[in-house]
Scaffold this active site. Structure first.
Site, PDB file in Angstrom:
ATOM      1  CG  HIS A 112      -2.235  -0.815   0.709  1.00  0.00           C
ATOM      2  ND1 HIS A 112      -2.424  -2.115   1.080  1.00  0.00           N
ATOM      3  CD2 HIS A 112      -3.258  -0.498  -0.108  1.00  0.00           C
ATOM      4  CE1 HIS A 112      -3.533  -2.571   0.525  1.00  0.00           C
ATOM      5  NE2 HIS A 112      -4.064  -1.603  -0.207  1.00  0.00           N
ATOM      6  NE  ARG A 165     -11.064   0.075  -0.536  1.00  0.00           N
ATOM      7  CZ  ARG A 165      -9.881  -0.391  -0.913  1.00  0.00           C
ATOM      8  NH1 ARG A 165      -9.813  -1.325  -1.840  1.00  0.00           N
ATOM      9  NH2 ARG A 165      -8.777   0.077  -0.388  1.00  0.00           N
ATOM     10  CD  GLU A 177     -10.652  -6.364  -2.027  1.00  0.00           C
ATOM     11  OE1 GLU A 177      -9.568  -5.917  -2.394  1.00  0.00           O
ATOM     12  OE2 GLU A 177     -11.367  -5.790  -1.181  1.00  0.00           O
ATOM     13  CG  ASP A 187      -6.355  -7.636  -1.299  1.00  0.00           C
ATOM     14  OD1 ASP A 187      -5.322  -8.051  -0.755  1.00  0.00           O
ATOM     15  OD2 ASP A 187      -6.882  -6.541  -1.007  1.00  0.00           O
ATOM     16  CB  CYS A 204     -10.341  -0.467  -8.758  1.00  0.00           C
ATOM     17  SG  CYS A 204     -10.736  -1.579  -7.402  1.00  0.00           S
TER      18      CYS A 204
HETATM   19  C1  PEP Z   1      -7.144  -4.552  -4.672  1.00  0.00           C
HETATM   20  O1  PEP Z   1      -7.033  -5.385  -3.768  1.00  0.00           O
HETATM   21  O2  PEP Z   1      -6.875  -4.787  -5.863  1.00  0.00           O
HETATM   22  C2  PEP Z   1      -7.598  -3.189  -4.352  1.00  0.00           C
HETATM   23  C3  PEP Z   1      -7.865  -2.317  -5.300  1.00  0.00           C
HETATM   24  O3  PEP Z   1      -7.669  -2.837  -3.033  1.00  0.00           O
HETATM   25  P1  PEP Z   1      -6.362  -2.509  -2.153  1.00  0.00           P
HETATM   26  O4  PEP Z   1      -5.164  -2.458  -3.078  1.00  0.00           O
HETATM   27  O5  PEP Z   1      -6.585  -1.212  -1.479  1.00  0.00           O
HETATM   28  O6  PEP Z   1      -6.311  -3.661  -1.214  1.00  0.00           O
HETATM   29 MG    MG Z   2      -7.854  -4.954  -1.822  1.00  0.00          MG
END
Ligand code: PEP
Ligand code: MG
Length: 538
Positions: A185, A328, A427, A451, A498
């Site tokens: 992240h 989200r 995800e 994920d 996404c």
């Molecule tokens: C993902 O898991 O692809 C997602 C967009 O959420 P995050 O990266 O914030 O876990």
């Molecule tokens: Mg995610």
């Protein structure tokens, strides 16, 4: 000298290196030099901690007054009567000041952790943090919190998302880390903030210069230092040509992303806060496809209240209106830990209590966010997205919470829009496998390939050692994406992607072939993705 890591956020930067080290807060229980002497050491260290916190507050408040509040809160905690009584008890037993401070903070933190109120529990991490400052001073360690003047490249073994979100964008030109991978992240944040970074350096991290200039190429993953004049000039030319390529893509900013066969795609932006909405609009995003609301929480000194959240959501909705904004709900846990929200330690946090699981267990945290979101909906085109769904029951429970929040607002005479769309993140393999059932309950799907890849291939998204296995283009992942798209369309709902691989233009053709309706990527990647859609062969 040249080192290579993972080029994780594009862009070239050249500035002096500055290390951020995780401090050693361990203390030993020892007999002190007498209660009076240890008391005087404690008082002197606390005075110095106050001065450091004042200085940090002054600097931080110039960039972000709300975020600077954390330093005021730490000062208050160091004057807290329970904490001071606890320290005094240790000192009068003849113990060393380090141990007295550490154990008083631990007792207070443990007590705060037993409280029902999540905000108060959050203070447990604050008291540990603030007491840690005194301990470092007592141990003679320098304060690692202050940055030198001018532009810098940050070097750290690892950066927490909560540290990344606080980096001063005007001065931090880039960062390099020993650990981390493309979908950590901190890296996602760097891409959103437009900060070049190279991660996963491994052993190479220890060969970085201790001081002096470092050149970072966030695309190739190259790091250069101890450069000759000619090498330095060549790097600056490379940076200039990267900037030129970016300028050439700007022609696509205002383009509509339609394939040669006529399939129209929304190319939206992923953002982490109000500050990123500007970039989303400037790069021509068709909306915000993913506002990771947890970053609002990560940059705040405590749980942001309803009014604070409302102001942030409203600002983004108004900036993008009439384009849609998908927000989200809180996706905490795993590698996103709030400094003030003590989630009990877990063996496998990525498989633990995260995202919707936390929200459903913490009704007051979820309720505050839902009320703020609903109230913000009158300022633009809001879509609400629930993360980490693994079952139909979770979707139904989340919808029930929304209905309860709507009923409350109605009774209070507070307005919300009648046409908010609701969606779920796909995800987890469970959500993809159940997408035919889930599609009947929501208005859209958003596939989180970060994920989805991690859980399908059992490969930690933040671990550079398994990056050969973590592959969003793996046939198993693509099969789940295709299944999800088919189930969405069979039920007449929209499906977007996404995760980071939405920006992988080598996959755009595949996404178009299965009719993906939306791709949401970091703001700077929007023009390149529009170009890939327009030039696809579908
Ligand atoms: C993902 O898991 O692809 C997602 C967009 O959420 P995050 O990266 O914030 O876990
Ligand atoms: Mg995610």
């Amino acid at each position: 000298m040249l080192l290579k890591g993972i080029g994780a956020s594009p862009g070239a930067a050249l500035a002096p290196i500055h290390y951020i080290r995780q401090p050693d807060l361990s203390v030993k229980k020892l007999e002190g030099k007498g209660a009076a002497a240890e008391r005087a050491r404690f008082e002197r260290a606390r005075e110095r901690a106050f001065r450091e916190l004042d200085a940090l507050y002054e600097t931080a408040a110039q960039a972000d007054p709300a975020a600077a509040q954390i330093f005021e809160i730490h000062k208050l905690m160091l004057g807290d009567p329970d904490f001071c009584d606890g320290v005094e008890a240790g000192l009068s037993e003849g113990l060393n000041a380090e141990y007295a401070v550490s154990s008083a903070a631990a007792v207070l933190a443990d007590f705060l952790n037993t409280l029902d109120n999540a905000v108060m529990r959050g203070r447990a991490a604050d008291i540990r943090d603030a007491a840690g400052r005194i301990i470092l001073i007592l141990k003679g360690a320098a304060d690692g919190g202050a940055f030198p003047e001018g532009e810098i490249i940050v070097a750290a073994e690892d950066l927490l998302p909560s540290q990344t979100v606080r980096l001063d964008r005007n001065r931090v030109r880039g960062f390099v880390t020993k650990y981390g991978a493309m979908t950590s992240h901190s890296v996602i944040l760097a891409r959103t903030m437009g900060i070049p970074c190279v991660v996963g350096l491994g052993e190479g991290f220890d060969r970085l210069p201790k001081s002096g200039e470092l050149a970072v190429d966030g695309r190739s993953g190259e790091l250069l230092f101890d450069m000759s004049g000619a090498e330095r000039a060549a790097f600056l030319r490379r940076a200039e040509s990267a900037a030129g390529e970016k300028a050439a893509l700007s022609a696509y900013t205002s383009a509509n992303a339609v394939t040669p066969g006529g399939h129209s795609v929304l190319v939206c932006a992923n953002i982490g806060g109000v500050g990123d909405a500007e970039g989303a609009a400037a790069f021509g995003a068709d909306g915000v496809g993913l506002f990771r609301s947890e970053f609002l929480y990560l940059e705040s000194p405590g749980f942001p209240d309803e009014e604070t959240q409302l102001a942030a959501y409203r600002a983004v909705l108004e900036k993008l209106a009439p384009k849609p904004v998908t927000i989200r709900t809180l996706d905490l846990g795993s590698d996103k830990q709030l400094p003030y929200f003590d989630i009990p330690g877990e063996e496998n946090p990525a498989l633990g209590c995260r995202a919707i699981r936390i929200c459903l267990k913490e009704p007051s945290v979820f309720r505050t966010q839902l009320r703020a979101l609903l109230r913000a909906s009158v300022y633009g085109k809001l879509e609400i997205l629930f993360p980490m769904i693994t079952s139909l029951d979770q979707v139904l429970a989340a919808k029930e919470r929304v209905s309860a929040a709507k009923a409350e607002l109605g009774a209070e005479g507070l307005a919300y829009s009648g046409d908010i769309l609701f969606g779920v993140m796909i995800e987890t393999p469970a959500a993809a496998l159940m997408s035919d059932i889930l599609a009947r309950e929501v208005d859209f799907f958003s596939i989180g390939t970060n994920d989805l890849t991690q859980y399908t291939l059992a490969a930690d998204r933040t671990n550079a050692r398994v990056r050969d296995i973590f592959n969003p283009a793996d046939p198993a992942v693509l099969k789940l994406i295709k299944m999800t798209a088919e189930n969405a369309h069979a039920n007449g709902i929209r499906v977007g992607i996404c995760g980071e691989s939405a920006a992988d233009t080598s996959l755009t053709g595949f996404y178009m072939s299965i009719g993906i309706d939306e791709l949401s990527v970091s703001p700077a990647a929007v023009p390149a993705v529009k170009k890939a859609v327009i030039e696809s062969s579908v």
